[in-house]
Design a protein around this motif. Structure first.
Motif, PDB file in Angstrom:
ATOM      1  N   SER A 289       0.538  -1.689  65.500  1.00 19.13           N
ATOM      2  CA  SER A 289       1.406  -2.452  64.644  1.00 19.13           C
ATOM      3  C   SER A 289       1.281  -4.040  64.520  1.00 19.13           C
ATOM      4  CB  SER A 289       2.891  -1.881  65.102  1.00 19.13           C
ATOM      5  OG  SER A 289       2.985  -2.685  66.358  1.00 19.13           O
ATOM      6  N   LYS A 290       0.545  -4.315  65.530  1.00 16.70           N
ATOM      7  CA  LYS A 290       0.260  -5.986  65.535  1.00 16.70           C
ATOM      8  C   LYS A 290      -0.691  -6.259  64.488  1.00 16.70           C
ATOM      9  CE  LYS A 290       1.323  -5.724  70.328  1.00 16.70           C
ATOM     10  NZ  LYS A 290       0.811  -5.902  71.660  1.00 16.70           N
ATOM     11  N   LEU A 291      -1.436  -5.154  63.978  1.00 14.64           N
ATOM     12  CA  LEU A 291      -2.596  -5.554  63.159  1.00 14.64           C
ATOM     13  C   LEU A 291      -2.227  -5.448  61.741  1.00 14.64           C
ATOM     14  CD1 LEU A 291      -5.388  -3.622  65.154  1.00 14.64           C
ATOM     15  CD2 LEU A 291      -4.913  -5.978  65.536  1.00 14.64           C
ATOM     16  N   GLY A 292      -1.208  -4.702  61.302  1.00 17.10           N
ATOM     17  CA  GLY A 292      -0.832  -4.432  60.087  1.00 17.10           C
ATOM     18  C   GLY A 292       0.500  -3.617  59.660  1.00 17.10           C
ATOM     19  N   VAL A 293       0.316  -3.224  58.703  1.00 23.21           N
ATOM     20  CA  VAL A 293       1.378  -1.963  58.462  1.00 23.21           C
ATOM     21  C   VAL A 293       0.911  -0.415  58.881  1.00 23.21           C
ATOM     22  CG1 VAL A 293       3.208  -1.175  56.676  1.00 23.21           C
ATOM     23  CG2 VAL A 293       2.278  -3.391  56.621  1.00 23.21           C
ATOM     24  N   VAL A 294       1.433  -0.245  60.004  1.00 22.43           N
ATOM     25  CA  VAL A 294       0.640   1.042  60.479  1.00 22.43           C
ATOM     26  C   VAL A 294       1.915   1.863  60.899  1.00 22.43           C
ATOM     27  CG1 VAL A 294      -0.619   2.103  62.337  1.00 22.43           C
ATOM     28  CG2 VAL A 294      -1.297  -0.210  61.579  1.00 22.43           C
ATOM     29  N   GLU A 295       2.137   2.995  60.451  1.00 20.90           N
ATOM     30  CA  GLU A 295       2.920   4.153  60.497  1.00 20.90           C
ATOM     31  C   GLU A 295       2.344   5.299  61.046  1.00 20.90           C
ATOM     32  OE1 GLU A 295       6.478   6.684  58.225  1.00 20.90           O
ATOM     33  OE2 GLU A 295       4.856   5.501  57.074  1.00 20.90           O
ATOM     34  N   VAL A 296       2.818   5.960  62.285  1.00 21.51           N
ATOM     35  CA  VAL A 296       2.296   6.956  62.823  1.00 21.51           C
ATOM     36  C   VAL A 296       3.366   8.326  62.650  1.00 21.51           C
ATOM     37  CG1 VAL A 296       1.638   8.288  65.132  1.00 21.51           C
ATOM     38  CG2 VAL A 296       1.261   5.875  64.814  1.00 21.51           C
ATOM     39  N   LYS A 297       2.780   9.437  62.072  1.00 24.83           N
ATOM     40  CA  LYS A 297       3.638  10.691  61.851  1.00 24.83           C
ATOM     41  C   LYS A 297       3.124  11.598  62.905  1.00 24.83           C
ATOM     42  CE  LYS A 297       5.037   9.752  57.088  1.00 24.83           C
ATOM     43  NZ  LYS A 297       5.372  10.560  55.701  1.00 24.83           N
ATOM     44  N   THR A 298       3.967  11.956  63.495  1.00 22.74           N
ATOM     45  CA  THR A 298       3.574  13.228  64.532  1.00 22.74           C
ATOM     46  C   THR A 298       4.197  14.412  63.987  1.00 22.74           C
ATOM     47  OG1 THR A 298       5.619  12.689  65.851  1.00 22.74           O
ATOM     48  CG2 THR A 298       3.635  11.613  66.697  1.00 22.74           C
ATOM     49  N   ASN A 299       3.721  15.542  64.552  1.00 24.32           N
ATOM     50  CA  ASN A 299       4.100  16.809  64.376  1.00 24.32           C
ATOM     51  C   ASN A 299       4.003  17.026  62.716  1.00 24.32           C
ATOM     52  OD1 ASN A 299       5.296  17.882  66.600  1.00 24.32           O
ATOM     53  ND2 ASN A 299       7.074  16.333  66.294  1.00 24.32           N
ATOM     54  N   TYR A 300       2.745  16.689  62.367  1.00 21.84           N
ATOM     55  CA  TYR A 300       2.403  16.390  60.914  1.00 21.84           C
ATOM     56  C   TYR A 300       0.745  16.980  60.918  1.00 21.84           C
ATOM     57  CZ  TYR A 300       2.493  15.325  56.037  1.00 21.84           C
ATOM     58  OH  TYR A 300       2.512  15.231  54.748  1.00 21.84           O
ATOM     59  N   VAL A 301       0.671  18.437  60.478  1.00 22.76           N
ATOM     60  CA  VAL A 301      -0.582  18.994  60.479  1.00 22.76           C
ATOM     61  C   VAL A 301      -1.309  18.926  59.041  1.00 22.76           C
ATOM     62  CG1 VAL A 301      -1.910  21.045  61.017  1.00 22.76           C
ATOM     63  CG2 VAL A 301       0.028  20.593  62.263  1.00 22.76           C
ATOM     64  N   VAL A 302      -2.106  18.055  58.693  1.00 28.04           N
ATOM     65  CA  VAL A 302      -2.630  18.030  57.447  1.00 28.04           C
ATOM     66  C   VAL A 302      -3.577  19.082  57.467  1.00 28.04           C
ATOM     67  CG1 VAL A 302      -4.133  16.435  56.208  1.00 28.04           C
ATOM     68  CG2 VAL A 302      -2.583  15.356  57.630  1.00 28.04           C
ATOM     69  N   GLY A 303      -3.248  19.710  56.385  1.00 26.78           N
ATOM     70  CA  GLY A 303      -3.828  21.060  55.847  1.00 26.78           C
ATOM     71  C   GLY A 303      -2.895  22.264  55.880  1.00 26.78           C
ATOM     72  N   LYS A 304      -1.871  21.800  56.499  1.00 27.53           N
ATOM     73  CA  LYS A 304      -0.599  22.715  56.591  1.00 27.53           C
ATOM     74  C   LYS A 304       0.563  22.150  56.225  1.00 27.53           C
ATOM     75  CE  LYS A 304      -2.887  26.360  58.186  1.00 27.53           C
ATOM     76  NZ  LYS A 304      -3.032  27.526  57.496  1.00 27.53           N
ATOM     77  N   SER A 305       0.972  21.167  56.966  1.00 22.06           N
ATOM     78  CA  SER A 305       2.169  20.469  56.554  1.00 22.06           C
ATOM     79  C   SER A 305       2.156  19.963  55.095  1.00 22.06           C
ATOM     80  CB  SER A 305       2.436  19.165  57.234  1.00 22.06           C
ATOM     81  OG  SER A 305       2.763  19.953  58.650  1.00 22.06           O
ATOM     82  N   ALA A 306       0.955  19.372  54.759  1.00 22.06           N
ATOM     83  CA  ALA A 306       0.322  18.901  53.418  1.00 22.06           C
ATOM     84  C   ALA A 306      -1.040  18.864  53.534  1.00 22.06           C
ATOM     85  CB  ALA A 306       1.006  17.598  52.981  1.00 22.06           C
ATOM     86  N   THR A 307      -1.497  19.028  52.197  1.00 21.76           N
ATOM     87  CA  THR A 307      -3.149  18.981  52.124  1.00 21.76           C
ATOM     88  C   THR A 307      -3.610  17.510  51.582  1.00 21.76           C
ATOM     89  OG1 THR A 307      -3.151  19.611  49.926  1.00 21.76           O
ATOM     90  CG2 THR A 307      -3.293  21.383  51.424  1.00 21.76           C
TER      91      THR A 307
END
Length: 840
Positions: free
Chosen positions: A550-568
């Motif tokens: 977060s000190k390097l730029g605009v960074v967001e972390v989304k947990t419990n998110y399975v790309v390919g299932k929660s969204a492709t």
């Protein structure tokens, strides 16, 4: 950072044992803020009291927006809770809610059912698994539900009922009348509806199979005459409920050759395709419920083996509570020390094998300077050539020699996003400290020990973190100011938050792009969180390094998110992401294919380590609700770093551990220090033994031992010794013979080329899809943390070049604004003008 009352005493591997760990304040994140409505329980309905069955309607926008009938979610009740799979019983896309039904059976389900209305689930991850195959004009569909299986059957029945050409027949029941729920809802989505009770207190007397047999007989089916005339045919049967019920349905329909689908979501642990606990034999082939299912052909499932394995953790939860974790004093050991490389202080093996505190305790400032003084400061440093992330090693070591630890840190961070991590787990002896090949430490080539680059790097990173100097590290030495980042407004999706993902996110954030990291589990870090034990890599350090993004730029972390299932990836493109990095790792466990591999007590390394490391099951039942399987005697198959981690974890759980390896110990791919540490902690090595069969005990519901073929090493080859067989008595076997790439993202991304499951890229980590890059284990196969960091760093730089050279639509409104990477709380306003910043 000094070791109090410690006389330098060294072990043979150059590590100094001390009486107690160096006291250091560890950074523990409490910044996991989330919206107060996230996973809120908006409705709670008591469906039954004995047993307790609760219906929860929960606010979960992402799941509600994307889920389909037949899919499931992974839930946790609180921060220390076990991961529990629950099939989605209903969903409402307008209110963004999903309905889950949970029956109190074991410890974890009781904790879930204790949650009240307006409280929050800690995690709801999904939607996961394949959706049911629901199409129009499929004919007569029979859905059989047992117990709480009524809940997951309901959305499937509704979906069939809404499509033309389908005739929906539902059969649902329970032991007695007061356990029947959702009867009217089921009737509303059925053309025919049958209710059964085991005791005959309501509806048809008998099991669901009783009603199923009745309608099959009435239709004129014959077990012996396939050509017998029928009044109607049944095109598919779906069964969801307890394993015995699903098995009975499958056995009933088998002789009539009626296609039968069963849902096996209850055998899962993490739901992301990486632990291997949900493996099931289907038609003689090992499959995974979370990746290949949860629905399978009921006629092909090996029900006997599945029943044995399902009961393993139930027995653990019934046992008495284990004794509290001790905090022993550490005794000094006196052993001769190497005369060259400065030894690393470690805990006494006798005591560290009983706790989970970090084994290697880190250099003091004087130790670090003494070791740095050994560096030759070569004009053509071959050590840098051996570093996958190209850290300027001589330059940072020179700063350490001078006592300028902050300056050393600044130099390291120009190349390495996670020095605290790589300094602990990177195999420096095979890279920058190597004495062979075309790279490595020149000092080592003179017959002396190489400079301990990794130990110095770890010291520098720990020194800066523990002394609160990270903000000062951002200040430019020439201008005396912190350089701002100009935001581009372009969005990058980083899929996977392991080492490759962290490095890619860092590169993209530094370029001013908005970065969102998607993590399938409930905690970021990937293999750093679930795979590497606490005693090698404290998890507080992993989380701190991730938060540093977060000190390097605009960074967001989304947990419990399975790309390919929660969204492709295609879904994320529609949400405005312009480029992608896939760093999902190699978390799919491999097995040997030997007899007995599906016995209860046989675990993949991933399942065992995930429970130990991510879920902290070694603290069960005091500080976690996730149980861990224990045994007096444990065999670990394999001799890589993962196998060493498994062996050392099992030792700390009180087992006598034997590592079985088909080659010689010197052929082991594990780091030498990990092998030596394991030996010091009491792990026994049975080398030149090839596993043949895992032998069941006389009740066939557990393990008696492992049979192996004895080998010899002759003329450079491993050869079996005819007639020589060893038997290793054990009650648990952990298989640690490698991992494959996670298939979820490739399977959900048309046009993404793979080779043997690995995502194919060019030398710049670009995939076959424009704007999509991949790196780390998902591209190369299982490798090291530092190589994954190097791949992520390079791929991030290539993404930056790609975004510079294309015109994109839908950039963020922050484009052109200034971001100041400030740690201090009073500077948390991210988007300031330069004048506003100077005024502050």
């Amino acid at each position: 950072m000094e070791i109090e009352d410690a006389v330098p005493k060294m072990t043979i591997d150059g590590y100094e044992t001390v009486s107690q760990p160096i006291k250091r304040e560890r950074y523990v994140s409490n910044s996991n803020t989330r919206d107060s409505n996230t996973f809120k329980i908006v409705k709670r309905v008591l469906l039954s009291t004995e047993p307790e069955i609760i219906e929860f309607e929960c606010y979960s926008p992402n799941v509600a927006a994307h889920c389909k009938p037949g899919q499931f979610v992974i839930v946790r009740a609180n921060e220390k809770a076990e991961r529990i799979p629950l099939t989605i019983a209903d969903f409402n896309r307008e209110t963004m809610t999903v309905t889950l039904v949970c029956q109190s059976i074991g410890r974890s389900s009781k904790i879930i059912n204790a949650l009240q209305e307006n409280q929050n689930f800690y995690d709801i991850a999904g939607p996961l698994g394949h959706a049911s195959d629901i199409r129009a004009h499929m004919g007569n569909i029979v859905l059989v539900a047992g117990g709480v299986g009524t809940a997951p059957v309901y959305p499937i029945a509704r979906a069939f009922h809404e499509l033309p050409g389908n005739h929906v027949i539902t059969i649902f029941g329970a032991r007695m009348k007061n356990l029947i729920f959702w009867e009217q809802k089921m009737r509303d989505v059925s053309h025919e509806c049958y209710v059964t009770t085991d005791d005959g207190s309501y509806g048809i007397h008998g099991f669901g199979t009783t009603a199923l047999q009745k309608i099959i007989d009435e239709a004129g089916y014959s077990k012996t005459d396939e050509m017998a005339p029928k009044t109607r045919s049944f095109d598919a049967v779906y069964a969801i409920g307890p394993l015995p019920m699903m098995r009975a349905v499958a056995e009933l329909t088998r002789p009539y050759k009626i296609p039968t689908i069963v849902s096996l979501n209850t055998i899962m642990v993490d739901g992301t395709g990486m632990c291997g606990a949900c493996r099931v034999a289907v038609g003689g082939k090992t499959m995974f419920a979370c990746v290949d299912g949860p629905e399978f052909d009921g006629h092909l499932v090996d029900w006997g083996n599945l029943r044995q394995r399902m009961g393993a953790y139930c027995e653990i939860e019934k046992k008495e509570k284990e004794a509290p974790l001790d905090k022993p004093e550490f005794k000094l050991l006196a052993k001769d020390a190497p005369k060259t490389q400065t030894p690393m202080p470690v805990q006494d093996p006798k005591y560290r094998a009983q706790n989970w505190t970090e084994v290697a305790l880190g250099y003091t400032a004087e130790m670090a300077k003494a070791e740095a003084a050994r560096c030759l400061n070569c004009p053509k440093p071959m050590c840098v050539k051996g570093c996958p992330v190209q850290v300027p090693i001589p330059q940072f070591i020179k700063k350490v020699k001078e006592g300028d630890f902050l300056g050393a840190y600044k130099i390291i961070k120009t190349a390495n996003a996670c020095p605290s991590i790589s300094g602990r787990v990177c195999p420096q002896e095979a890279q920058c400290q190597c004495a062979e090949g075309s790279y490595g430490c020149i000092l080592a080539r003179t017959g002396k020990e190489s400079v301990a680059v990794g130990r110095i790097e770890r010291f520098v990173a720990d020194y800066v973190r523990e002394n609160g100097l990270e903000e000062k590290a951002l200040i430019d030495a020439t201008s005396g100011k912190i350089h701002p980042t100009i935001l581009t407004g372009k969005k990058v999706a980083v899929i996977g938050s392991g080492p490759a993902g962290i490095a890619a996110a860092a590169s993209c954030a530094q370029a001013g792009h908005h970065v969102t990291m998607f993590e399938a589990l409930h905690k970021a870090g990937g293999v750093l969180s679930y795979g590497i034990p606490e005693f090698r890599l404290p998890k507080a350090i992993v989380q701190h390094e991730i938060e540093n993004l977060s000190k390097l730029g605009v960074v967001e972390v989304k947990t419990n998110y399975v790309v390919g299932k929660s969204a492709t990836i295609d879904d994320l493109k529609k949400e405005g992401f312009h480029a992608f990095f896939i760093g999902t790792g190699a978390g799919l466990p491999r097995f040997l294919g030997i007899q007995g591999e599906d016995l209860p007590g046989v675990l993949s390394a991933n399942e065992f380590l995930t429970r130990c490391n991510l879920m902290k099951a070694y603290q069960f039942p005091y500080n976690t609700d996730t149980p861990i399987m224990k045994a007096q005697q444990v065999v670990v198959i394999g001799a890589g770093n993962v196998a060493m981690d498994c062996a050392r974890c099992a030792t700390r759980l009180g087992a006598q551990v034997t590592v079985v390896y088909r080659r010689r110990l010197q052929d082991s791919p594990a780091r030498q220090e990990e092998v030596e540490h394991a030996e010091e902690e009491g792990v026994h090595f049975a080398t030149l033994n090839t596993p043949l069969e895992i032998v069941a005990n006389c009740e066939a519901n557990g393990i008696k031992g492992l049979r192996t073929q004895v080998n010899i090493f002759e003329n450079g080859e491993i050869k079996p010794v005819e007639g020589e067989i060893n038997f290793h008595q054990c009650q648990m076997v952990i298989i640690a013979v490698g991992q494959g790439p996670n298939p979820i993202v490739p399977a959900s991304t048309p046009g993404l080329n793979t080779t043997k499951g690995l995502i194919t890229t060019d030398e710049n980590f670009a995939t076959s899809l424009a704007g999509v890059y991949a790196g780390g284990d998902v591209n190369t196969g299982a490798a090291t943390v530092i190589k994954a960091l190097g791949a992520g760093k390079k791929a991030g730089q290539e993404i930056n070049k790609y975004l510079e050279n294309i015109n994109v639509e839908g950039v963020s409104e922050t484009a052109g604004k200034i971001f100041y990477p400030i740690v201090a709380e009073e500077y948390q306003n991210l988007f300031m003008t330069e004048a506003e910043f100077e005024k502050k």
